[in-house]
Design an enzyme around this catalytic site. Structure first.
Site, short mmCIF file in Angstrom:
data_model
loop_
_atom_site.label_atom_id
_atom_site.label_comp_id
_atom_site.label_asym_id
_atom_site.label_seq_id
_atom_site.Cartn_x
_atom_site.Cartn_y
_atom_site.Cartn_z
N GLU A 51 54.58 41.57 30.79
CA GLU A 51 54.02 41.69 29.44
C GLU A 51 54.82 40.84 28.49
O GLU A 51 54.30 40.14 27.62
CB GLU A 51 54.04 43.16 28.99
CG GLU A 51 53.39 43.42 27.63
CD GLU A 51 54.33 43.31 26.46
OE1 GLU A 51 55.56 43.18 26.66
OE2 GLU A 51 53.84 43.31 25.32
N ASP A 186 53.76 64.40 24.99
CA ASP A 186 52.78 65.50 24.96
C ASP A 186 51.43 65.03 24.43
O ASP A 186 50.37 65.40 24.95
CB ASP A 186 53.31 66.64 24.06
CG ASP A 186 54.50 67.35 24.68
OD1 ASP A 186 54.81 67.09 25.86
OD2 ASP A 186 55.15 68.15 23.96
N1 DTR Z 1 56.51 46.27 22.36
C1 DTR Z 1 56.55 44.88 21.94
C2 DTR Z 1 55.25 44.40 21.41
C3 DTR Z 1 54.93 45.08 20.14
C4 DTR Z 1 55.50 44.87 18.94
N2 DTR Z 1 54.89 45.66 18.00
C5 DTR Z 1 53.95 46.38 18.61
C6 DTR Z 1 53.09 47.33 18.12
C7 DTR Z 1 52.24 47.97 18.99
C8 DTR Z 1 52.27 47.64 20.37
C9 DTR Z 1 53.14 46.67 20.86
C10 DTR Z 1 53.98 46.06 19.97
C11 DTR Z 1 56.92 44.05 23.12
O1 DTR Z 1 56.55 44.38 24.24
O2 DTR Z 1 57.64 43.05 22.87
ZN ZN Z 2 59.18 43.67 24.05
ZN ZN Z 3 56.80 46.31 24.74
#
Ligand code: DTR
Ligand code: ZN
Ligand code: ZN
Length: 199
Positions: A51, A186
Protein backbone atom coordinates in the site's frame (compact mmCIF):
# COMPACT_ATOMS: atom_id res chain seq x y z
CA UNK A 1 -15.27 -7.26 2.64
CA UNK A 2 -12.82 -5.69 5.08
CA UNK A 3 -9.14 -4.91 4.54
CA UNK A 4 -6.05 -3.33 6.01
CA UNK A 5 -2.57 -2.90 4.62
CA UNK A 6 0.05 -5.05 6.30
CA UNK A 7 3.10 -3.28 4.90
CA UNK A 8 4.81 -0.26 6.43
CA UNK A 9 7.23 2.38 5.23
CA UNK A 10 10.91 1.40 5.51
CA UNK A 11 11.49 4.23 8.02
CA UNK A 12 9.83 2.34 10.85
CA UNK A 13 7.86 -0.68 12.13
CA UNK A 14 4.44 0.80 11.23
CA UNK A 15 2.61 -0.38 14.35
CA UNK A 16 -0.12 2.26 13.99
CA UNK A 17 0.27 2.53 10.23
CA UNK A 18 -0.90 -0.11 9.81
CA UNK A 19 -0.46 -2.82 12.38
CA UNK A 20 -3.47 -1.32 14.14
CA UNK A 21 -5.88 -1.90 11.25
CA UNK A 22 -4.40 -5.32 10.45
CA UNK A 23 -4.83 -6.48 14.05
CA UNK A 24 -8.31 -5.00 14.41
CA UNK A 25 -9.79 -6.95 11.49
CA UNK A 26 -7.96 -10.11 12.57
CA UNK A 27 -9.67 -9.82 15.95
CA UNK A 28 -13.04 -9.77 14.21
CA UNK A 29 -12.13 -12.90 12.22
CA UNK A 30 -11.09 -14.69 15.42
CA UNK A 31 -14.28 -13.64 17.23
CA UNK A 32 -16.50 -14.90 14.41
CA UNK A 33 -14.60 -18.18 14.41
CA UNK A 34 -14.52 -18.54 18.22
CA UNK A 35 -18.27 -17.89 18.50
CA UNK A 36 -19.09 -20.15 15.57
CA UNK A 37 -21.18 -17.33 14.07
CA UNK A 38 -22.92 -18.05 10.75
CA UNK A 39 -23.41 -14.79 8.85
CA UNK A 40 -25.93 -14.84 6.00
CA UNK A 41 -23.40 -13.05 3.81
CA UNK A 42 -19.91 -14.26 3.01
CA UNK A 43 -17.30 -12.30 5.00
CA UNK A 44 -14.12 -11.61 3.05
CA UNK A 45 -10.94 -10.21 4.65
CA UNK A 46 -7.71 -8.99 3.09
CA UNK A 47 -4.33 -7.88 4.41
CA UNK A 48 -2.74 -5.88 1.61
CA UNK A 49 0.89 -5.62 0.58
CA UNK A 50 2.58 -2.61 -1.02
CA UNK A 51 0.00 0.00 0.00
CA UNK A 52 2.84 2.33 0.88
CA UNK A 53 4.36 1.79 -2.56
CA UNK A 54 1.25 3.08 -4.28
CA UNK A 55 -1.76 1.00 -3.21
CA UNK A 56 -0.36 -1.76 -5.41
CA UNK A 57 -1.68 -4.90 -3.70
CA UNK A 58 -5.34 -3.96 -3.57
CA UNK A 59 -5.15 -2.42 -7.03
CA UNK A 60 -3.80 -5.71 -8.41
CA UNK A 61 -6.48 -7.69 -6.59
CA UNK A 62 -9.37 -5.60 -7.93
CA UNK A 63 -7.95 -5.43 -11.44
CA UNK A 64 -7.69 -9.22 -11.55
CA UNK A 65 -11.21 -9.82 -10.18
CA UNK A 66 -13.64 -11.07 -12.85
CA UNK A 67 -16.77 -8.92 -12.98
CA UNK A 68 -18.80 -11.82 -11.59
CA UNK A 69 -16.58 -11.77 -8.50
CA UNK A 70 -16.62 -7.98 -8.21
CA UNK A 71 -20.42 -7.99 -8.13
CA UNK A 72 -20.34 -10.26 -5.07
CA UNK A 73 -18.66 -7.52 -3.01
CA UNK A 74 -21.51 -5.56 -1.42
CA UNK A 75 -19.14 -3.15 0.35
CA UNK A 76 -15.45 -2.72 1.10
CA UNK A 77 -14.43 -1.43 4.55
CA UNK A 78 -10.90 -0.05 4.95
CA UNK A 79 -9.01 0.27 8.22
CA UNK A 80 -5.76 2.17 7.94
CA UNK A 81 -4.51 3.78 11.18
CA UNK A 82 -7.13 3.06 13.87
CA UNK A 83 -4.95 3.37 16.99
CA UNK A 84 -3.25 6.78 16.74
CA UNK A 85 -1.66 7.95 20.02
CA UNK A 86 -3.57 11.27 20.06
CA UNK A 87 -6.69 9.89 18.45
CA UNK A 88 -9.53 11.46 16.59
CA UNK A 89 -12.60 9.48 15.57
CA UNK A 90 -13.07 9.90 11.84
CA UNK A 91 -15.53 8.04 9.64
CA UNK A 92 -15.23 7.76 5.86
CA UNK A 93 -18.16 9.53 4.20
CA UNK A 94 -17.98 7.91 0.78
CA UNK A 95 -21.20 5.90 1.27
CA UNK A 96 -24.11 7.05 3.43
CA UNK A 97 -25.21 3.56 4.48
CA UNK A 98 -21.72 2.50 5.57
CA UNK A 99 -21.01 5.83 7.23
CA UNK A 100 -24.21 5.52 9.29
CA UNK A 101 -23.30 2.06 10.61
CA UNK A 102 -20.16 3.50 12.19
CA UNK A 103 -21.56 6.89 13.23
CA UNK A 104 -24.58 5.31 14.94
CA UNK A 105 -22.37 2.87 16.85
CA UNK A 106 -20.07 5.60 18.14
CA UNK A 107 -23.03 7.85 19.00
CA UNK A 108 -24.56 5.03 21.06
CA UNK A 109 -21.25 4.89 22.96
CA UNK A 110 -21.29 8.67 23.50
CA UNK A 111 -18.35 9.28 21.16
CA UNK A 112 -18.79 12.00 18.56
CA UNK A 113 -17.23 11.46 15.15
CA UNK A 114 -16.08 13.63 12.28
CA UNK A 115 -15.98 12.99 8.56
CA UNK A 116 -12.63 11.72 7.34
CA UNK A 117 -11.39 14.26 4.77
CA UNK A 118 -7.66 13.54 4.55
CA UNK A 119 -7.58 10.15 2.96
CA UNK A 120 -9.42 10.35 -0.33
CA UNK A 121 -7.51 8.11 -2.69
CA UNK A 122 -4.73 7.58 -0.16
CA UNK A 123 -5.41 4.02 0.90
CA UNK A 124 -6.73 0.68 -0.32
CA UNK A 125 -10.38 1.71 -0.40
CA UNK A 126 -9.50 3.76 -3.51
CA UNK A 127 -8.94 0.52 -5.46
CA UNK A 128 -12.55 -0.52 -4.81
CA UNK A 129 -14.10 2.92 -5.12
CA UNK A 130 -12.66 3.34 -8.64
CA UNK A 131 -14.68 0.31 -9.86
CA UNK A 132 -17.89 1.45 -8.18
CA UNK A 133 -17.89 -0.70 -5.05
CA UNK A 134 -19.28 1.22 -2.02
CA UNK A 135 -16.53 1.94 0.52
CA UNK A 136 -16.38 2.93 4.17
CA UNK A 137 -13.92 2.87 7.01
CA UNK A 138 -12.45 4.44 10.12
CA UNK A 139 -9.36 6.52 10.82
CA UNK A 140 -7.80 7.99 13.97
CA UNK A 141 -5.54 10.55 12.31
CA UNK A 142 -2.01 10.98 10.98
CA UNK A 143 0.14 14.08 10.70
CA UNK A 144 -2.55 16.75 10.98
CA UNK A 145 -2.83 18.66 14.29
CA UNK A 146 -5.67 18.10 16.76
CA UNK A 147 -7.58 21.34 17.38
CA UNK A 148 -8.66 22.66 20.77
CA UNK A 149 -12.28 21.87 19.92
CA UNK A 150 -11.35 18.29 19.03
CA UNK A 151 -9.35 17.88 22.23
CA UNK A 152 -12.34 19.20 24.16
CA UNK A 153 -14.59 16.41 22.85
CA UNK A 154 -12.11 13.60 22.37
CA UNK A 155 -9.44 14.27 24.99
CA UNK A 156 -5.80 14.14 24.07
CA UNK A 157 -3.51 17.05 23.28
CA UNK A 158 -4.53 20.07 21.24
CA UNK A 159 -1.87 21.52 19.00
CA UNK A 160 -0.21 18.10 18.59
CA UNK A 161 -0.49 15.71 15.64
CA UNK A 162 -2.93 12.82 15.90
CA UNK A 163 0.11 10.60 15.21
CA UNK A 164 3.43 12.44 15.46
CA UNK A 165 5.24 9.22 14.57
CA UNK A 166 3.43 8.84 11.25
CA UNK A 167 5.94 7.28 8.80
CA UNK A 168 8.72 7.57 11.38
CA UNK A 169 10.88 5.11 13.29
CA UNK A 170 8.93 5.85 16.50
CA UNK A 171 5.78 4.18 15.13
CA UNK A 172 6.34 1.33 17.60
CA UNK A 173 4.04 -0.52 20.02
CA UNK A 174 4.38 2.56 22.28
CA UNK A 175 2.68 4.57 19.53
CA UNK A 176 -0.83 3.21 20.14
CA UNK A 177 -3.68 4.69 22.19
CA UNK A 178 -5.39 1.66 23.70
CA UNK A 179 -8.78 3.34 24.12
CA UNK A 180 -8.82 4.42 20.50
CA UNK A 181 -7.79 0.99 19.24
CA UNK A 182 -10.32 -0.71 21.51
CA UNK A 183 -13.20 1.52 20.44
CA UNK A 184 -12.36 1.15 16.76
CA UNK A 185 -11.90 -2.61 17.03
CA UNK A 186 -15.35 -2.91 18.56
CA UNK A 187 -16.85 -0.60 15.94
CA UNK A 188 -15.25 -2.73 13.22
CA UNK A 189 -16.68 -5.95 14.64
CA UNK A 190 -20.09 -4.30 14.94
CA UNK A 191 -20.04 -3.02 11.36
CA UNK A 192 -18.88 -6.31 9.84
CA UNK A 193 -21.51 -8.24 11.75
CA UNK A 194 -24.27 -5.73 11.05
CA UNK A 195 -23.51 -5.73 7.32
CA UNK A 196 -22.69 -9.46 7.16
CA UNK A 197 -25.74 -10.71 8.99
CA UNK A 198 -28.52 -8.27 8.06
CA UNK A 199 -31.63 -9.00 10.14
N1 DTR B 1 -2.35 5.60 6.36
C1 DTR B 1 -1.64 6.42 5.39
C2 DTR B 1 -2.55 6.95 4.32
C3 DTR B 1 -3.49 7.92 4.89
C4 DTR B 1 -3.22 9.17 5.29
N2 DTR B 1 -4.37 9.78 5.71
C5 DTR B 1 -5.37 8.90 5.59
C6 DTR B 1 -6.70 9.01 5.90
C7 DTR B 1 -7.52 7.91 5.73
C8 DTR B 1 -6.97 6.70 5.23
C9 DTR B 1 -5.61 6.60 4.91
C10 DTR B 1 -4.83 7.70 5.10
C11 DTR B 1 -0.60 5.57 4.75
O1 DTR B 1 -0.79 4.38 4.58
O2 DTR B 1 0.46 6.17 4.45
ZN1 ZN C 1 1.64 5.01 5.64
ZN1 ZN D 1 -1.54 3.36 6.12
Amino acid sequence: MAGAHLDSVSAGPGINDNGSGSAAILETVLAVSREGLKPTQHLRFAWWGAEELGILGSRHYVNRLPSTERSKIDAYLNFDMVGSPNPGYFVYDDDRRLEAVFKDWFAAKGVSTEIETEGDGRSDHASFQRVGIPVGGLFTGAGRTKTAAQAQKWGGTAGQAFDRCYHRSCDTTANINDTGLDRNSDAIAHAIWTLGAPS
